[in-house]
Write a protein that holds these residues in place. Structure first.
Motif, PDB file in Angstrom:
ATOM      1  N   GLN A  37      -1.824   0.643  20.895  1.00 37.55           N
ATOM      2  CA  GLN A  37      -0.800   0.230  19.937  1.00 37.55           C
ATOM      3  C   GLN A  37      -1.315   0.484  18.527  1.00 37.55           C
ATOM      4  N   ASP A  38      -0.616   1.336  17.787  1.00 35.28           N
ATOM      5  CA  ASP A  38      -0.970   1.590  16.393  1.00 35.28           C
ATOM      6  C   ASP A  38      -0.556   0.376  15.568  1.00 35.28           C
ATOM      7  N   ARG A  40      -0.216   0.078  12.531  1.00 35.07           N
ATOM      8  CA  ARG A  40       0.692   0.437  11.428  1.00 35.07           C
ATOM      9  C   ARG A  40       2.160   0.414  11.858  1.00 35.07           C
ATOM     10  N   ASP A  41       2.401   0.419  13.162  1.00 33.03           N
ATOM     11  CA  ASP A  41       3.778   0.355  13.666  1.00 33.03           C
ATOM     12  C   ASP A  41       4.338  -1.064  13.651  1.00 33.03           C
TER      13      ASP A  41
END
Length: 136
Positions: A37-38, A40-41
């Motif tokens: 999971q990034d 920044r998302d």
């Protein structure tokens, strides 16, 4: 029926070193299903991390089922769940299998991550600063 928990690594995909590490780490299938999971998302997991007061710029997070691990505890937990297949996973295991060694090594990794982002002209995630701005 699949009883294995989802193992989520929340990290900064814009950091080449972080992205490289997260894409090479292999978790034993018997432990769970790995999800990257990034941070920044955003999303609910980043909100959960921020609610705990954890600065994602200062440490990655690993979520196993309902348990969250931050920074050196996250990399330590990942090393214990790894497959030990391939040189990368073996080195990670031997480097971070000790909780105390992880606590010593992790600040160096964080320092070089922050330096790398600065050299590449990338911004920090600033999840805690975003939380402060929501209050006003």
């Amino acid at each position: 029926m699949n009883d294995r928990p989802e193992i989520v690594i929340v990290y900064d995909k814009q950091c080449p070193a972080c992205d490289y590490y997260c894409n090479l780490v292999r978790v034993r299938e018997t432990v769970g299903n790995l999800v990257l999971q990034d941070a920044r998302d955003g999303g609910s997991i980043v909100e959960e991390i921020t609610a705990r007061g954890w600065d994602i710029d200062q440490g990655m997070v690993v979520k196993v089922g309902t348990e969250l691990y931050y920074g050196s505890e996250a990399i330590h937990a990942l090393s214990l769940m790894s497959t030990n297949q391939g040189i990368f996973n073996r080195v990670a295991y031997w480097s971070f299998r000790s909780k105390s060694v992880s606590k010593v090594l992790y600040p160096f990794l964080r320092f070089f991550r922050n330096l790398l982002l600065k050299l590449l002209g990338k911004t920090k995630i600033n999840n805690l600063k975003l939380k402060e701005n929501d209050r006003f």
